[in-house]
Design a protein around this motif. Structure first.
Motif, PDB file in Angstrom:
ATOM      1  N   VAL A 136       6.650  13.874   7.740  1.00 30.41           N
ATOM      2  CA  VAL A 136       5.409  13.312   8.270  1.00 30.41           C
ATOM      3  C   VAL A 136       4.441  13.158   7.101  1.00 30.41           C
ATOM      4  CG1 VAL A 136       4.477  15.583   8.912  1.00 30.41           C
ATOM      5  CG2 VAL A 136       3.605  13.561  10.033  1.00 30.41           C
ATOM      6  N   VAL A 137       3.625  12.139   7.148  1.00 30.59           N
ATOM      7  CA  VAL A 137       2.611  11.950   6.104  1.00 30.59           C
ATOM      8  C   VAL A 137       1.289  11.560   6.766  1.00 30.59           C
ATOM      9  CG1 VAL A 137       3.419   9.586   5.640  1.00 30.59           C
ATOM     10  CG2 VAL A 137       2.035  10.744   3.949  1.00 30.59           C
ATOM     11  N   TYR A 138       0.198  12.200   6.319  1.00 32.89           N
ATOM     12  CA  TYR A 138      -1.135  11.849   6.834  1.00 32.89           C
ATOM     13  C   TYR A 138      -2.145  12.106   5.721  1.00 32.89           C
ATOM     14  CZ  TYR A 138      -1.551  16.907   7.483  1.00 32.89           C
ATOM     15  OH  TYR A 138      -1.573  18.258   7.275  1.00 32.89           O
ATOM     16  N   ASN A 139      -3.155  11.279   5.676  1.00 33.66           N
ATOM     17  CA  ASN A 139      -4.163  11.439   4.612  1.00 33.66           C
ATOM     18  C   ASN A 139      -5.480  11.974   5.151  1.00 33.66           C
ATOM     19  OD1 ASN A 139      -2.828  10.713   2.384  1.00 33.66           O
ATOM     20  ND2 ASN A 139      -3.765   8.695   2.107  1.00 33.66           N
ATOM     21  N   ASN A 197      -5.016   4.284   9.104  1.00 31.97           N
ATOM     22  CA  ASN A 197      -6.311   3.668   9.443  1.00 31.97           C
ATOM     23  C   ASN A 197      -7.016   3.112   8.214  1.00 31.97           C
ATOM     24  OD1 ASN A 197      -5.940   5.643  11.890  1.00 31.97           O
ATOM     25  ND2 ASN A 197      -7.586   4.242  12.440  1.00 31.97           N
ATOM     26  N   GLN A 198      -7.982   2.266   8.507  1.00 30.14           N
ATOM     27  CA  GLN A 198      -8.796   1.667   7.453  1.00 30.14           C
ATOM     28  C   GLN A 198      -9.482   2.763   6.619  1.00 30.14           C
ATOM     29  OE1 GLN A 198     -12.252  -0.453   8.902  1.00 30.14           O
ATOM     30  NE2 GLN A 198     -11.916  -2.043   7.407  1.00 30.14           N
ATOM     31  N   GLY A 199      -9.380   2.677   5.306  1.00 30.71           N
ATOM     32  CA  GLY A 199     -10.054   3.633   4.420  1.00 30.71           C
ATOM     33  C   GLY A 199      -9.293   4.933   4.242  1.00 30.71           C
ATOM     34  N   VAL A 200      -8.195   5.083   4.991  1.00 33.54           N
ATOM     35  CA  VAL A 200      -7.439   6.343   4.910  1.00 33.54           C
ATOM     36  C   VAL A 200      -6.096   6.107   4.215  1.00 33.54           C
ATOM     37  CG1 VAL A 200      -6.449   8.238   6.253  1.00 33.54           C
ATOM     38  CG2 VAL A 200      -8.548   7.130   7.032  1.00 33.54           C
ATOM     39  N   ILE A 201      -5.355   5.130   4.699  1.00 31.00           N
ATOM     40  CA  ILE A 201      -4.082   4.745   4.071  1.00 31.00           C
ATOM     41  C   ILE A 201      -4.139   3.251   3.786  1.00 31.00           C
ATOM     42  CG2 ILE A 201      -1.624   4.387   4.511  1.00 31.00           C
ATOM     43  CD1 ILE A 201      -1.541   7.073   5.884  1.00 31.00           C
ATOM     44  N   PRO A 202      -4.207   2.857   2.547  1.00 27.12           N
ATOM     45  CA  PRO A 202      -4.393   3.683   1.355  1.00 27.12           C
ATOM     46  C   PRO A 202      -5.833   4.189   1.266  1.00 27.12           C
ATOM     47  CG  PRO A 202      -4.277   1.366   0.776  1.00 27.12           C
ATOM     48  CD  PRO A 202      -4.122   1.442   2.251  1.00 27.12           C
ATOM     49  N   VAL A 259       1.325   0.953  -4.291  1.00 24.71           N
ATOM     50  CA  VAL A 259       2.255   2.064  -4.075  1.00 24.71           C
ATOM     51  C   VAL A 259       2.610   2.175  -2.594  1.00 24.71           C
ATOM     52  CG1 VAL A 259       2.416   4.589  -4.132  1.00 24.71           C
ATOM     53  CG2 VAL A 259       1.498   3.354  -6.089  1.00 24.71           C
ATOM     54  N   TRP A 260       1.588   2.076  -1.730  1.00 24.78           N
ATOM     55  CA  TRP A 260       1.836   2.167  -0.286  1.00 24.78           C
ATOM     56  C   TRP A 260       2.636   0.961   0.204  1.00 24.78           C
ATOM     57  CZ3 TRP A 260       1.658   5.888   3.194  1.00 24.78           C
ATOM     58  CH2 TRP A 260       0.972   7.057   2.870  1.00 24.78           C
ATOM     59  N   GLU A 261       2.334  -0.181  -0.338  1.00 23.36           N
ATOM     60  CA  GLU A 261       3.046  -1.390   0.095  1.00 23.36           C
ATOM     61  C   GLU A 261       4.531  -1.234  -0.185  1.00 23.36           C
ATOM     62  OE1 GLU A 261       1.432  -5.051  -1.360  1.00 23.36           O
ATOM     63  OE2 GLU A 261       3.280  -6.169  -0.908  1.00 23.36           O
ATOM     64  N   TYR A 262       4.847  -0.783  -1.384  1.00 24.22           N
ATOM     65  CA  TYR A 262       6.256  -0.604  -1.762  1.00 24.22           C
ATOM     66  C   TYR A 262       6.934   0.377  -0.799  1.00 24.22           C
ATOM     67  CZ  TYR A 262      10.348   0.653  -4.475  1.00 24.22           C
ATOM     68  OH  TYR A 262      11.635   0.878  -4.868  1.00 24.22           O
ATOM     69  N   ALA A 307      -7.145  -0.297  12.304  1.00 21.58           N
ATOM     70  CA  ALA A 307      -5.881  -0.218  11.552  1.00 21.58           C
ATOM     71  C   ALA A 307      -6.142  -0.513  10.084  1.00 21.58           C
ATOM     72  CB  ALA A 307      -4.895  -1.237  12.110  1.00 21.58           C
ATOM     73  N   SER A 308      -5.295   0.025   9.236  1.00 24.69           N
ATOM     74  CA  SER A 308      -5.422  -0.229   7.806  1.00 24.69           C
ATOM     75  C   SER A 308      -5.288  -1.732   7.526  1.00 24.69           C
ATOM     76  CB  SER A 308      -4.313   0.525   7.079  1.00 24.69           C
ATOM     77  OG  SER A 308      -4.192   0.042   5.775  1.00 24.69           O
ATOM     78  N   PRO A 309      -6.163  -2.312   6.683  1.00 32.10           N
ATOM     79  CA  PRO A 309      -6.039  -3.731   6.349  1.00 32.10           C
ATOM     80  C   PRO A 309      -4.682  -4.049   5.733  1.00 32.10           C
ATOM     81  CG  PRO A 309      -8.098  -2.816   5.510  1.00 32.10           C
ATOM     82  CD  PRO A 309      -7.311  -1.683   6.045  1.00 32.10           C
ATOM     83  N   LEU A 310      -4.048  -3.036   5.125  1.00 33.64           N
ATOM     84  CA  LEU A 310      -2.738  -3.275   4.518  1.00 33.64           C
ATOM     85  C   LEU A 310      -1.715  -3.668   5.603  1.00 33.64           C
ATOM     86  CD1 LEU A 310      -0.847  -3.121   2.055  1.00 33.64           C
ATOM     87  CD2 LEU A 310      -0.579  -0.683   2.494  1.00 33.64           C
TER      88      LEU A 310
END
Ligand code: SF4
Length: 779
Positions: free
Chosen positions: A187-190, A314-319, A351-354, A377-380
């Motif tokens: 699991v991963v969370y920022n 979420n936006q501002g969190v990942i990345p 890095v997150w995109e990859y 949601a994250s813009p990514l």
């Protein structure tokens, strides 16, 4: 890249990417791979900083530990000479200063062995100009990983963090049910807001998960004791011996190593105290590692065969987002060839995109509402054009306890907000939840307190009589770690000043400045402290003047006293000031307690177990063999920070102030004896409410006591202490707060949110004498 892979000599990646990389690639043990991070290359090529450099910057420039570290990280890529930019020139001068002090370590041979070799880069963006610059100097060829095929992922939106975490545990349970090894689930969370729901979920779903620790050593009893002993200036050998004995720890324990480290660096005691505190506060207690268990993904790098849940996308969190708020602004960073905040964001996103495109078994989710309001949601995710889906309600619950809570939650929503849920009926059919059947009463159970060693003090007894349940939460469960604030530190500071003021060579400003640097005051606190300085001057001058109006034979400050209540219970206390006076060959004692708040001694509250502080001092005093033949003639509180005075026209400020810092309490009803404490008794200038009428009587009888009264005070106090100890040993911690006049047990109670006491639990006690004229104003 693949055809170059066999020629790879180095892996360049951030430190936390190493484990992920090793899990995903088979490494030829005959030719070990050498890992470097960008920081390793920078330090190897330029310099590394010694730990003592941090202390040096803290001491010389007054930096905090964090600020000192930030400055050290900014010392690379600087020009040799000042360029007319304030911040860059300041860094150049700090660097030169550290060089002069020989606090920068250089490795002359580091750059050998890189020329013409290939290094695979992961965790850094292919536009990372700092990395390219380093590679150029070293003659190194960089090979960036690029995904061979992209995977379009699905992303689930949840109403809240709780429902997202709930989904995660159910989905993970389902995977395990289908034969997936729990050790392959990550699991991963920022966002730290996920930590507690994950911790609770692990318990409710009976699913082990290796969460990181969030408690620092500084917050533990061991860390706090280490700081206290270190701050007291004790010898390192003695500190180590005491901590080893008290906490049963080995020489290699992290805290002992930190103390050793701090003792080997040169710095003033004040700086070293700050340094050790920062070390303890920034080092987390290692978390317990379970196996098998779900793990935290060490870095956003794909792991072969792993099932990864990305929570809080979420936006501002990942990345995460870097802002242009560091010491060097983006323009200056650009000028020095360092990454700007925009470039750091590009790197993070890359890095997150990859990772998101290449991790095979991936479960991405985000929440729509949190404590800040609406979340997005994250813009990514939008940029990668992943499918955003709403999860279907689950029909199978893997967590029995979690299902109980969910049902209670749905029933709550129905009861309070009339929100019906179609799942209530099937849940109720399957579960038997005792909804709203708890009576909010404390049920005693054995806590092994019957023969436990107890050290009771006035504050513990007071808490017990304010509310037994609060005592249980505070002292038995130890739920409220002591957190100092300005007023607690100021209290210690003021006590120390008042103690020093008795020294014949006392100089106010010298002592004030000395102590100001000895206690931990922030810049803001120091400003408030300066504001309170006149109060302290007045109190000290009042006390000096009062001394000249008594027959003082001795004054004792900060007197620690104790006596044994029984073989397992000790009663302890520290009296701020004892004034010993004499008439003929008889000695007398008056107690003074300094307060920063508005408090007074109220004998009429003694019967309820309240206002016990001063009589408990009387008890401690009389039980001490040195003082058993000394009579008590006064119990007083001195307010050392009186509230602001609203001066009326023609009023004398000094006189009014003098009035406010008088000793407030009870005095013996014997005029000649009391004269030993104050020879202005006719209309006392030093004791509140003491005035003698023409008939030689005390004008305010409620302000005086007889020796018989005193015996009663002490007996009542002892009986309350004994009763409290008896109830504590019997584990009787009933929820029983009180309201007496303006005093309400729950007012400042830190446990208000968790005790759920019903209104009828509050005992209302009426005391008639709340507002009687007691001569508090000086005529
Ligand atoms: S809030 Fe009131 S009832 Fe609850 S623990 Fe505190 S004092 Fe007791």
């Amino acid at each position: 890249m693949d055809n170059q892979a066999t020629n790879i000599s180095f892996i360049i990646c951030p430190p936390n990417f190493r484990i992920s990389y090793l899990k995903s690639h088979s490494i030829d043990l005959g030719e070990p791979v050498r890992f470097y991070s960008k920081e390793d290359l920078i330090q190897g090529l330029y310099f590394s900083t010694k730990e003592s450099a941090i202390v040096y910057l803290m001491e010389k420039y007054g930096f905090s530990y964090a600020l000192a570290k930030e400055r050290l990280n900014d010392l690379f890529f600087l020009p040799q000479v000042p360029i007319g930019n304030v911040r860059i020139d300041q860094l150049i001068s700090i660097k030169a200063d550290l060089e002069n002090q020989q606090l920068l370590a250089k490795s002359p041979y580091f750059s050998q062995g890189f020329e013409g070799k290939f290094a695979k880069v992961i965790g850094y963006h292919h536009h990372d100009k700092e990395l390219h610059k380093l590679a150029k100097i070293l003659g190194l060829q960089l090979v960036f990983e690029t995904p061979s095929q992209f995977k379009k992922q699905e992303v689930f939106a949840f109403s809240s963090i709780q429902s997202e975490v709930d989904y995660f545990f159910n989905a993970a349970s389902e995977l395990i049910d289908n034969g997936v090894n729990i050790n392959d689930i990550y699991v991963v969370y920022n966002d730290t807001n996920y930590h507690l729901p994950l911790l609770l979920g692990s318990h409710y779903f009976q699913m082990p998960i290796n969460l990181p620790s969030i408690a620092s050593w500084g917050a533990t009893p061991l860390g706090q004791m280490a700081q206290k002993l270190f701050n007291d200036g004790q010898d390192i050998g003695l500190i180590t011996a005491q901590l080893k004995q008290d906490f049963a720890i080995e020489d290699t324990h992290t805290v002992l190593l930190m103390i050793q480290k701090a003792s080997q660096i040169k710095g003033s005691p004040a700086t070293m105290r700050r340094y050790l505190k920062a070390l303890l506060d920034q080092t987390n207690v290692p978390a317990k590692v379970m196996n098998p268990a779900i793990r935290i993904l060490p870095s956003p790098y794909p792991i072969k065969g792993a099932y990864v849940f990305v929570l809080g996308a979420n936006q501002g969190v990942i990345p995460s987002i870097h802002r242009d708020i560091s010491f060097l602004n983006d323009e200056e960073r650009q000028q020095l060839g360092r990454l700007t905040s925009t470039e750091q964001n590009d790197e993070e996103e890359g890095v997150w995109e990859y990772f998101l495109k290449t991790q095979t078994h991936l479960y991405i989710s985000y929440h729509l509402i949190d404590e800040r309001g609406q979340a997005f949601a994250s813009p990514l995710i939008n940029r990668l054009n992943f499918d955003k889906l709403t999860p279907r309600p689950r029909r199978i619950e893997f967590g029995r306890q979690s299902a109980d809570i969910k049902l209670a939650n749905m029933l709550d929503l129905k009861r309070v907000f009339h929100i019906d849920n179609e799942l209530i009926a099937p849940y109720q059919k399957a579960l038997n939840v005792a909804y709203r059947q708890y009576d909010y009463r404390f049920k005693p159970f054995d806590m092994n307190l019957l023969e436990a060693k107890l050290r009771m003090s006035y504050s513990r007894i007071d808490t017990f009589y304010q509310c037994r349940y609060r005592y249980y939460l505070d002292y038995v469960l130890d739920l409220e770690p002591f957190e100092g604030n300005f007023y607690t530190t100021f209290g210690s500071f003021a006590h120390a000043m008042l103690e020093l003021s008795n020294d014949p060579d006392f100089d106010f400003d010298t002592s004030f400045n000395l102590l100001k640097n000895r206690y931990f005051f922030s810049i803001r606190d120091k400003a408030i402290l300066d504001h309170l300085k006149p109060d302290l001057i007045e109190v000290i001058s009042f006390n000096d003047e009062h001394k000249s109006h008594m027959h003082l034979v001795a004054q004792m400050n900060e007197v620690n006293l104790k006596f044994a209540l029984d073989e397992n219970t000790t009663f302890i206390g520290k009296i701020d000031k004892i004034l010993l006076t004499q008439l003929e060959d008889k000695r007398f004692a008056a107690f003074v307690d300094y307060k920063t708040g508005d408090e007074s001694f109220r004998p009429d509250k003694l019967q309820y177990g309240l206002s016990l502080q001063l009589p408990s001092y009387g008890l401690l005093f009389k039980r001490d063999p040195r003082f058993c033949d000394v009579d008590i003639i006064g119990y007083y509180i001195q307010n050392i920070t009186p509230p602001p005075i609203n001066l009326k026209p023609k009023e004398d400020y000094a006189k009014i102030y003098h009035n406010k810092v008088r000793l407030n309490g009870l005095s013996i009803n014997n005029v000649p004896v009391l004269m030993t404490l104050d020879d202005t008794l006719r209309n006392s200038q030093y004791l509140v409410g003491i005035k003698i009428s023409k008939e030689d009587k005390f004008s305010y009888p409620q302000r005086v006591f007889s020796q018989d009264d005193n015996e009663r005070f002490l007996e009542t106090t002892l009986s309350h202490i004994n009763n409290a100890v008896k109830s504590i040993r019997a584990c009787d911690f009933t929820i029983n707060p009180r309201r007496i006049g303006k005093d309400y047990s729950c007012s400042y109670c830190p446990f208000r949110d968790m005790c759920f006491r019903p209104n009828h639990a509050v005992a209302k006690i009426y005391i008639e004498s709340e507002d009687v004229d007691d001569g508090a104003e000086l005529e």
